[in-house]
Design a protein around this motif. Structure first.
Motif, PDB file in Angstrom:
ATOM      1  N   ALA A  94      -2.832  -6.643   1.081  1.00  0.00           N
ATOM      2  CA  ALA A  94      -1.722  -5.757   1.428  1.00  0.00           C
ATOM      3  C   ALA A  94      -2.179  -4.315   1.529  1.00  0.00           C
ATOM      4  N   VAL A  95      -1.552  -3.583   2.447  1.00  0.00           N
ATOM      5  CA  VAL A  95      -1.676  -2.128   2.527  1.00  0.00           C
ATOM      6  C   VAL A  95      -0.250  -1.590   2.520  1.00  0.00           C
ATOM      7  N   PHE A  96       0.087  -0.770   1.520  1.00  0.00           N
ATOM      8  CA  PHE A  96       1.476  -0.365   1.330  1.00  0.00           C
ATOM      9  C   PHE A  96       1.769   0.993   1.953  1.00  0.00           C
ATOM     10  N   GLN A  97       3.060   1.336   1.934  1.00  0.00           N
ATOM     11  CA  GLN A  97       3.547   2.529   2.612  1.00  0.00           C
ATOM     12  C   GLN A  97       3.020   3.822   2.007  1.00  0.00           C
ATOM     13  N   ASP A  98       3.087   3.953   0.696  1.00  0.00           N
ATOM     14  CA  ASP A  98       2.716   5.200   0.047  1.00  0.00           C
ATOM     15  C   ASP A  98       1.365   5.037  -0.659  1.00  0.00           C
ATOM     16  N   PRO A  99       0.276   5.520  -0.066  1.00  0.00           N
ATOM     17  CA  PRO A  99      -1.036   5.318  -0.690  1.00  0.00           C
ATOM     18  C   PRO A  99      -1.174   6.023  -2.030  1.00  0.00           C
ATOM     19  N   PHE A 100      -0.433   7.117  -2.245  1.00  0.00           N
ATOM     20  CA  PHE A 100      -0.602   7.866  -3.491  1.00  0.00           C
ATOM     21  C   PHE A 100      -0.095   7.076  -4.699  1.00  0.00           C
ATOM     22  N   GLN A 101       0.978   6.288  -4.516  1.00  0.00           N
ATOM     23  CA  GLN A 101       1.543   5.530  -5.628  1.00  0.00           C
ATOM     24  C   GLN A 101       0.632   4.403  -6.088  1.00  0.00           C
ATOM     25  N   VAL A 102      -0.287   3.967  -5.239  1.00  0.00           N
ATOM     26  CA  VAL A 102      -1.179   2.869  -5.587  1.00  0.00           C
ATOM     27  C   VAL A 102      -2.260   3.329  -6.571  1.00  0.00           C
ATOM     28  N   TYR A 103      -2.582   4.609  -6.528  1.00  0.00           N
ATOM     29  CA  TYR A 103      -3.677   5.120  -7.333  1.00  0.00           C
ATOM     30  C   TYR A 103      -3.223   5.504  -8.744  1.00  0.00           C
ATOM     31  N   ASN A 104      -4.124   5.328  -9.699  1.00  0.00           N
ATOM     32  CA  ASN A 104      -3.965   5.909 -11.016  1.00  0.00           C
ATOM     33  C   ASN A 104      -4.616   7.290 -10.962  1.00  0.00           C
ATOM     34  N   PRO A 105      -3.831   8.373 -11.152  1.00  0.00           N
ATOM     35  CA  PRO A 105      -4.383   9.716 -10.968  1.00  0.00           C
ATOM     36  C   PRO A 105      -5.511  10.062 -11.945  1.00  0.00           C
ATOM     37  N   PHE A 106      -5.649   9.287 -13.020  1.00  0.00           N
ATOM     38  CA  PHE A 106      -6.694   9.573 -14.010  1.00  0.00           C
ATOM     39  C   PHE A 106      -8.057   9.001 -13.603  1.00  0.00           C
ATOM     40  N   TYR A 107      -8.037   8.056 -12.635  1.00  0.00           N
ATOM     41  CA  TYR A 107      -9.290   7.434 -12.199  1.00  0.00           C
ATOM     42  C   TYR A 107      -9.784   8.062 -10.895  1.00  0.00           C
ATOM     43  N   ARG A 108     -11.076   8.020 -10.736  1.00  0.00           N
ATOM     44  CA  ARG A 108     -11.648   8.451  -9.470  1.00  0.00           C
ATOM     45  C   ARG A 108     -11.453   7.343  -8.424  1.00  0.00           C
ATOM     46  N   ILE A 109     -11.662   7.736  -7.157  1.00  0.00           N
ATOM     47  CA  ILE A 109     -11.488   6.807  -6.040  1.00  0.00           C
ATOM     48  C   ILE A 109     -12.338   5.546  -6.217  1.00  0.00           C
ATOM     49  N   PRO A 173     -10.733 -10.356   3.704  1.00  0.00           N
ATOM     50  CA  PRO A 173      -9.477 -11.089   3.944  1.00  0.00           C
ATOM     51  C   PRO A 173      -9.395 -11.682   5.339  1.00  0.00           C
ATOM     52  N   LYS A 174      -8.484 -12.622   5.487  1.00  0.00           N
ATOM     53  CA  LYS A 174      -8.183 -13.204   6.793  1.00  0.00           C
ATOM     54  C   LYS A 174      -6.909 -12.601   7.383  1.00  0.00           C
ATOM     55  N   VAL A 175      -6.009 -12.123   6.495  1.00  0.00           N
ATOM     56  CA  VAL A 175      -4.737 -11.533   6.920  1.00  0.00           C
ATOM     57  C   VAL A 175      -4.502 -10.267   6.099  1.00  0.00           C
ATOM     58  N   ILE A 176      -4.103  -9.194   6.772  1.00  0.00           N
ATOM     59  CA  ILE A 176      -3.667  -7.968   6.095  1.00  0.00           C
ATOM     60  C   ILE A 176      -2.199  -7.745   6.429  1.00  0.00           C
ATOM     61  N   ILE A 177      -1.392  -7.567   5.398  1.00  0.00           N
ATOM     62  CA  ILE A 177       0.024  -7.268   5.585  1.00  0.00           C
ATOM     63  C   ILE A 177       0.209  -5.789   5.309  1.00  0.00           C
ATOM     64  N   ALA A 178       0.485  -5.032   6.364  1.00  0.00           N
ATOM     65  CA  ALA A 178       0.579  -3.572   6.277  1.00  0.00           C
ATOM     66  C   ALA A 178       2.043  -3.164   6.402  1.00  0.00           C
ATOM     67  N   ASP A 179       2.611  -2.680   5.295  1.00  0.00           N
ATOM     68  CA  ASP A 179       4.025  -2.308   5.257  1.00  0.00           C
ATOM     69  C   ASP A 179       4.170  -0.799   5.454  1.00  0.00           C
ATOM     70  N   GLU A 180       4.585  -0.405   6.658  1.00  0.00           N
ATOM     71  CA  GLU A 180       4.748   1.010   7.017  1.00  0.00           C
ATOM     72  C   GLU A 180       3.505   1.826   6.620  1.00  0.00           C
ATOM     73  N   PRO A 181       2.313   1.433   7.057  1.00  0.00           N
ATOM     74  CA  PRO A 181       1.087   2.073   6.557  1.00  0.00           C
ATOM     75  C   PRO A 181       0.871   3.507   7.027  1.00  0.00           C
ATOM     76  N   VAL A 182       1.601   3.946   8.058  1.00  0.00           N
ATOM     77  CA  VAL A 182       1.363   5.307   8.556  1.00  0.00           C
ATOM     78  C   VAL A 182       2.601   6.196   8.472  1.00  0.00           C
ATOM     79  N   SER A 183       3.669   5.711   7.862  1.00  0.00           N
ATOM     80  CA  SER A 183       4.917   6.481   7.867  1.00  0.00           C
ATOM     81  C   SER A 183       4.877   7.700   6.960  1.00  0.00           C
ATOM     82  N   MET A 184       3.957   7.742   5.985  1.00  0.00           N
ATOM     83  CA  MET A 184       3.921   8.853   5.044  1.00  0.00           C
ATOM     84  C   MET A 184       2.688   9.734   5.211  1.00  0.00           C
ATOM     85  N   ILE A 185       2.034   9.628   6.363  1.00  0.00           N
ATOM     86  CA  ILE A 185       0.898  10.512   6.624  1.00  0.00           C
ATOM     87  C   ILE A 185       1.162  11.303   7.896  1.00  0.00           C
TER      88      ILE A 185
END
Length: 328
Positions: A94-109, A173-185
């Motif tokens: 999966a690739v979700f709409q808001d990339p910032f919410q996926v990250y833990n701000p305390f960890y590096r990329i 992966p064989k399938v990627i489900i991208a939910d609004e992947p560019v709406s917040m950039i």
């Protein structure tokens, strides 16, 4: 040909119960298959509340359908063994709409890329792991030296979203489900992410389910498009046909609402109400009837079937019933 992921007449209803007869139909009779030997990009479009994200959650196994089923390689998701679930989580990413919410701000990329490699045992050494990370970052158009070692807030929205695509790629992966992947950039960065998704489909054979409310981006990268209204498929077909010559009245209004560079172009209004699901006790008739500019008498008491109107296109509208067409 082998089917990787398939929705078979899937339904999802929220609400209802012993003392409450009403329910919200989020998705109704939805079917879609991704075949391993024929990777495609399928867009699911519709306004807010049309059921797009519910479709994504069903296909990812985050929600269980109330009717029908979701199958992985021919087996219903609830019947998968632990090993098959592990394979499913690798094959379907999966690739979700808001990339910032996926990250833990305390960890590096680096952390978000290392975790799937460790959990799926994809590298036998730190050197092999680092090589894999650098390879997937390069694939999505990022320079490893520019992003590794940084925290999420130090990167742009486009960089964060492409790292989410790289994270999905790590497990092959064989399938990627991208939910609004560019709406917040930013609009200037959307083309980069969309080009990356298209490249993955063409060069690596990855099928993509692209969830969006944006017809322009759906037209840009998709092979097939599904138009949802109140959880129901109203039109499905080759993207060129559906966007350039839409047949369902709702599809026509959506296309007409796309901004045009012509100042003399007069937009038609889609209506005052959004789809917002469909609250019913007994769902009868066309869900779009109350807003349809071409509504007929029997639209409110007879549910239209999804009929093949021409090659590579089907429409759920009484305008294309045999009796109506014959009477024209």
């Amino acid at each position: 040909m082998s089917t990787i992921l398939e929705a078979i007449h899937a339904n999802k209803v929220f609400g209802g119960g012993l003392l409450d007869r009403s329910a919200t139909v989020a998705v109704e009779d939805f079917s879609l298959a991704f075949v391993e030997e024929k990777p495609t990009i399928t867009a699911v479009v519709g306004e807010s509340g049309s059921g797009k994200t519910t479709v994504a959650r069903l296909m990812l196994g985050f929600e269980a359908p109330t009717g029908g089923e979701i199958q992985y390689r021919g087996k219903s998701l609830p019947s998968l063994s632990a090993g098959e679930w592990r394979a499913f989580r690798s094959d379907v990413q999966a690739v979700f709409q808001d990339p910032f919410q996926v990250y833990n701000p305390f960890y590096r990329i680096d952390h978000v890329l290392k975790v799937p490699i460790q959990r799926f045992g994809l590298a036998r050494s730190n050197k092999e792991r680092n090589g894999l990370i650098e390879r997937v970052l390069t694939t999505v158009g990022l320079q490893p030296a520019e992003v590794l070692g940084r925290h999420p807030h130090q990167l742009s929205g486009g960089q964060r979203q492409r790292i989410m695509v790289a994270r999905a790629l790590v497990v092959n992966p064989k399938v990627i489900i991208a939910d609004e992947p560019v709406s917040m950039i930013d609009a200037s960065l959307r083309a980069t992410v969309l080009t990356t998704l298209r490249k993955l489909n063409r060069e690596q054979g990855i099928s993509i389910l692209y969830i969006t409310h944006d017809l322009a981006t759906a037209y840009q990268i998709s092979d097939q498009i599904i138009v949802l209204y109140a959880g129901k498929v109203v039109e499905i077909g080759a993207v060129e046909k559906v966007i350039q010559q839409p047949k369902h009245p709702y599809s026509q209004l959506l296309v007409n609402a796309v901004p045009q560079p012509n100042p003399d172009h007069k937009w038609q209004l889609v209506g005052e109400h959004t789809a917002g699901g469909h609250v019913v006790t007994d769902r009868v008739g066309c869900p779009f009837a109350a807003r349809c500019p071409q509504v007929m008498e029997h639209c409110t008491d007879k549910t239209p079937a999804l009929l093949e109107t021409d090659s590579d296109r089907s429409v759920a509208c009484h305008l294309y019933d045999e009796a109506v067409v014959a009477a024209r």
